[in-house]
Design a protein around this motif. Structure first.
Motif, PDB file in Angstrom:
ATOM      1  N   GLY A   5       0.839  -1.190   0.000  1.00 51.84           N
ATOM      2  CA  GLY A   5       0.000   0.000   0.000  1.00 51.84           C
ATOM      3  C   GLY A   5       0.872   1.236   0.000  1.00 51.84           C
ATOM      4  N   VAL A   6       0.497   2.258  -0.758  1.00 52.79           N
ATOM      5  CA  VAL A   6       1.295   3.476  -0.901  1.00 52.79           C
ATOM      6  C   VAL A   6       0.526   4.659  -0.322  1.00 52.79           C
ATOM      7  N   ILE A   7       1.093   5.299   0.683  1.00 49.41           N
ATOM      8  CA  ILE A   7       0.510   6.498   1.289  1.00 49.41           C
ATOM      9  C   ILE A   7       1.219   7.714   0.709  1.00 49.41           C
ATOM     10  N   GLY A   8       0.479   8.530  -0.011  1.00 47.52           N
ATOM     11  CA  GLY A   8       1.057   9.693  -0.680  1.00 47.52           C
ATOM     12  C   GLY A   8       1.209   9.430  -2.161  1.00 47.52           C
ATOM     13  N   THR A   9       0.377  10.074  -2.966  1.00 47.35           N
ATOM     14  CA  THR A   9       0.402   9.834  -4.415  1.00 47.35           C
ATOM     15  C   THR A   9       0.797  11.102  -5.175  1.00 47.35           C
ATOM     16  N   GLY A  10       1.716  11.878  -4.572  1.00 52.77           N
ATOM     17  CA  GLY A  10       2.303  13.009  -5.274  1.00 52.77           C
ATOM     18  C   GLY A  10       3.368  12.514  -6.232  1.00 52.77           C
ATOM     19  N   MET A  11       4.362  13.374  -6.528  1.00 52.45           N
ATOM     20  CA  MET A  11       5.349  13.038  -7.550  1.00 52.45           C
ATOM     21  C   MET A  11       6.112  11.760  -7.228  1.00 52.45           C
ATOM     22  N   ILE A  12       6.698  11.679  -6.018  1.00 54.22           N
ATOM     23  CA  ILE A  12       7.507  10.503  -5.704  1.00 54.22           C
ATOM     24  C   ILE A  12       6.617   9.286  -5.499  1.00 54.22           C
ATOM     25  N   GLY A  13       5.411   9.489  -4.942  1.00 50.90           N
ATOM     26  CA  GLY A  13       4.491   8.375  -4.770  1.00 50.90           C
ATOM     27  C   GLY A  13       4.067   7.788  -6.100  1.00 50.90           C
ATOM     28  N   GLN A  14       3.734   8.638  -7.052  1.00 54.54           N
ATOM     29  CA  GLN A  14       3.353   8.157  -8.385  1.00 54.54           C
ATOM     30  C   GLN A  14       4.511   7.444  -9.069  1.00 54.54           C
ATOM     31  N   GLU A  15       5.722   7.972  -8.874  1.00 56.39           N
ATOM     32  CA  GLU A  15       6.898   7.333  -9.464  1.00 56.39           C
ATOM     33  C   GLU A  15       7.098   5.933  -8.884  1.00 56.39           C
ATOM     34  N   HIS A  16       6.885   5.793  -7.585  1.00 56.40           N
ATOM     35  CA  HIS A  16       7.045   4.475  -6.969  1.00 56.40           C
ATOM     36  C   HIS A  16       5.924   3.520  -7.380  1.00 56.40           C
ATOM     37  N   VAL A  17       4.699   4.028  -7.514  1.00 59.58           N
ATOM     38  CA  VAL A  17       3.606   3.172  -7.986  1.00 59.58           C
ATOM     39  C   VAL A  17       3.921   2.664  -9.386  1.00 59.58           C
ATOM     40  N   ALA A  33      -3.475   5.869  -0.729  1.00 55.43           N
ATOM     41  CA  ALA A  33      -4.172   6.890   0.059  1.00 55.43           C
ATOM     42  C   ALA A  33      -3.456   8.213  -0.117  1.00 55.43           C
ATOM     43  N   ASP A  34      -4.220   9.306  -0.112  1.00 48.59           N
ATOM     44  CA  ASP A  34      -3.644  10.637  -0.223  1.00 48.59           C
ATOM     45  C   ASP A  34      -4.670  11.644   0.280  1.00 48.59           C
ATOM     46  N   VAL A  35      -4.188  12.788   0.792  1.00 50.92           N
ATOM     47  CA  VAL A  35      -5.122  13.829   1.236  1.00 50.92           C
ATOM     48  C   VAL A  35      -5.894  14.403   0.062  1.00 50.92           C
ATOM     49  N   ASP A  36      -5.323  14.315  -1.136  1.00 55.56           N
ATOM     50  CA  ASP A  36      -6.022  14.731  -2.352  1.00 55.56           C
ATOM     51  C   ASP A  36      -6.744  13.507  -2.920  1.00 55.56           C
ATOM     52  N   ALA A  37      -8.039  13.401  -2.617  1.00 54.62           N
ATOM     53  CA  ALA A  37      -8.805  12.215  -2.986  1.00 54.62           C
ATOM     54  C   ALA A  37      -8.858  12.008  -4.493  1.00 54.62           C
ATOM     55  N   ALA A  38      -8.904  13.109  -5.254  1.00 55.08           N
ATOM     56  CA  ALA A  38      -8.992  12.991  -6.707  1.00 55.08           C
ATOM     57  C   ALA A  38      -7.722  12.387  -7.284  1.00 55.08           C
ATOM     58  N   VAL A  39      -6.570  12.850  -6.811  1.00 54.44           N
ATOM     59  CA  VAL A  39      -5.293  12.303  -7.288  1.00 54.44           C
ATOM     60  C   VAL A  39      -5.165  10.840  -6.877  1.00 54.44           C
ATOM     61  N   ALA A  40      -5.527  10.534  -5.632  1.00 59.51           N
ATOM     62  CA  ALA A  40      -5.458   9.149  -5.165  1.00 59.51           C
ATOM     63  C   ALA A  40      -6.335   8.243  -6.024  1.00 59.51           C
ATOM     64  N   ALA A  41      -7.544   8.725  -6.379  1.00 58.46           N
ATOM     65  CA  ALA A  41      -8.454   7.932  -7.200  1.00 58.46           C
ATOM     66  C   ALA A  41      -7.867   7.681  -8.581  1.00 58.46           C
ATOM     67  N   GLU A  42      -7.226   8.704  -9.145  1.00 60.79           N
ATOM     68  CA  GLU A  42      -6.620   8.551 -10.466  1.00 60.79           C
ATOM     69  C   GLU A  42      -5.472   7.544 -10.437  1.00 60.79           C
ATOM     70  N   VAL A  43      -4.587   7.696  -9.449  1.00 54.45           N
ATOM     71  CA  VAL A  43      -3.437   6.791  -9.339  1.00 54.45           C
ATOM     72  C   VAL A  43      -3.901   5.378  -9.003  1.00 54.45           C
ATOM     73  N   GLY A  48      -5.123  -0.308 -10.363  1.00 58.41           N
ATOM     74  CA  GLY A  48      -6.091  -1.315  -9.955  1.00 58.41           C
ATOM     75  C   GLY A  48      -6.089  -1.528  -8.456  1.00 58.41           C
ATOM     76  N   ALA A  49      -5.845  -0.446  -7.704  1.00 60.82           N
ATOM     77  CA  ALA A  49      -5.703  -0.517  -6.254  1.00 60.82           C
ATOM     78  C   ALA A  49      -6.905   0.095  -5.546  1.00 60.82           C
ATOM     79  N   THR A  50      -7.189  -0.377  -4.344  1.00 64.10           N
ATOM     80  CA  THR A  50      -8.218   0.213  -3.489  1.00 64.10           C
ATOM     81  C   THR A  50      -7.762   1.595  -3.037  1.00 64.10           C
ATOM     82  N   VAL A  51      -8.672   2.543  -3.018  1.00 64.58           N
ATOM     83  CA  VAL A  51      -8.353   3.901  -2.558  1.00 64.58           C
ATOM     84  C   VAL A  51      -8.930   4.092  -1.162  1.00 64.58           C
ATOM     85  N   HIS A  52      -8.061   4.400  -0.207  1.00 63.90           N
ATOM     86  CA  HIS A  52      -8.492   4.606   1.176  1.00 63.90           C
ATOM     87  C   HIS A  52      -8.536   6.096   1.500  1.00 63.90           C
ATOM     88  N   PRO A  53      -9.471   6.513   2.352  1.00 58.79           N
ATOM     89  CA  PRO A  53      -9.572   7.926   2.702  1.00 58.79           C
ATOM     90  C   PRO A  53      -8.461   8.416   3.627  1.00 58.79           C
TER      91      PRO A  53
END
Length: 336
Positions: A5-17, A33-43, A48-53
């Motif tokens: 599971g990846v917490i944080g889907t900003g630049m480095i999080g997206q790169e790791h995903v 999971a990310d504080v920005d729900a829209a970005v987390a949903a996109e990533v 194909g991952a579950t998005v947690h609030p």
């Protein structure tokens, strides 16, 4: 298959995903999971991952075997502690936490757990050139090490970059690297302030750090973060009977028009792309095999924070600042 599971889907999080889902073996991303729900949903949708609030929900997810913490630094402590409490291995991008006190709380929690779960994302230890340099050193090919010259140069930095970040965000990579390279702690720090680079505006740039190792090695670290020409990491060790240094910036040399050109990486992503791949692949293999994290420990994250704080104090005062670490727990003894 290790489920991460990846917490944080900003630049480095997206790169790791991207890395975990398209480059590495034996791993799948099952939650984000990310504080920005829209970005987390996109990533999450792409992976194909579950998005947690919330990050705590991700840690508690039974479909998550191990956690990557890639969010902003002030939130690292709460998620790393949550992972330790759940008994799940956790890879935390640097810094381990924004203060040495917070880092020490993580160390104490891991010691109470009784085994290592935490790895901190200092990727220099996984870079081929740095590993080869350490191999030369450990083989004794240049004799006993005496000094090391380092340079950490950026073409430019964001507008929010402040002078102390030259130590806490930039030179901290060299701080961790030399502790690993020489197998010794840093005993004291000085910071020298040369003439200001006009490209940096009001930022005090460059800086020169002098690190005194407990084994007598003296290390200087130049940080130049507005040098324009590109991203350039340099290191040379001076031994009693020779020197060894990191290799060329580029494996390609172009000769034309009476000149020899060696392309310079534009940023850290280009320079350390392979190191990030190796770092996380080795982590995945170790964790999937039931072993301890293979890279920098929570203690290493704590030590880097203490030395960084000493560097900031040295920058402010112009004086040498001694480094004082807590007693190292047996859990982090060399070889464990």
């Amino acid at each position: 298959m290790l489920r991460v599971g990846v917490i944080g889907t900003g630049m480095i999080g997206q790169e790791h995903v991207r890395r975990l889902t398209t480059v590495l073996n034996g791993v799948t991303v099952t939650a984000v999971a990310d504080v920005d729900a829209a970005v987390a949903a996109e990533v999450g949708g792409r992976a194909g991952a579950t998005v947690h609030p919330a990050g705590e929900d991700l840690v508690a997810d039974p479909a998550v075997d191990a956690v990557l913490v890639c969010c902003w630094g002030p939130a690292h402590e709460q998620y790393v502690l949550a992972a330790i409490a759940a008994g799940k291995p956790v890879f935390c991008e640097k810094p381990l936490a924004p203060t040495q006190e917070a880092c020490l709380r993580i160390v104490e929690a891991e010691v109470a757990h009784g085994s290592r779960l935490v790895q901190v994302g200092y990727m220099r230890r996984f870079d081929f050139a740095h590993r080869q340099l350490k191999l030369v050193l450990d083989r004794g090919e240049i004799g006993t090490p005496l000094m090391m010259h380092c340079a950490h140069r950026n073409a430019g930095v964001p507008s929010f970059y402040q002078k102390e970040m030259a130590i806490t965000d930039t030179a901290v990579h060299e701080i961790d690297m030399v502790r690993w390279m020489f197998g010794a702690e840093i005993a004291g720090v000085r910071v020298l302030v040369p003439r200001r680079n006009s490209h940096g505006g009001d930022l005090q740039d460059p800086l020169l750090l002098i690190l005194e190792m407990t084994n007598g090695v003296l290390v200087d670290v130049e940080t130049s973060v507005n040098i324009r020409y590109g991203y350039d990491i340099r290191g040379e060790i001076v031994g009693e009977s020779g020197t060894a240094s990191l290799g060329s910036l580029s494996p390609v040399a172009v000769r034309r028009d009476g000149r020899v050109e060696h392309p310079v990486p534009a940023d850290w992503r280009a320079r350390f792309l392979a190191a990030y791949d190796v770092e996380l692949q080795e982590w995945v293999l170790a964790i999937a095999g039931g072993g301890a994290p293979p890279g920098p420990s929570a203690w290493d994250g704590y030590a880097a924070a203490v030395v960084s704080d000493a560097g900031v104090a040295a920058l402010r005062t112009g004086e040498r600042v001694a480094v004082s670490l807590a007693e190292r727990p047996k859990l982090y003894a060399p070889g464990r």
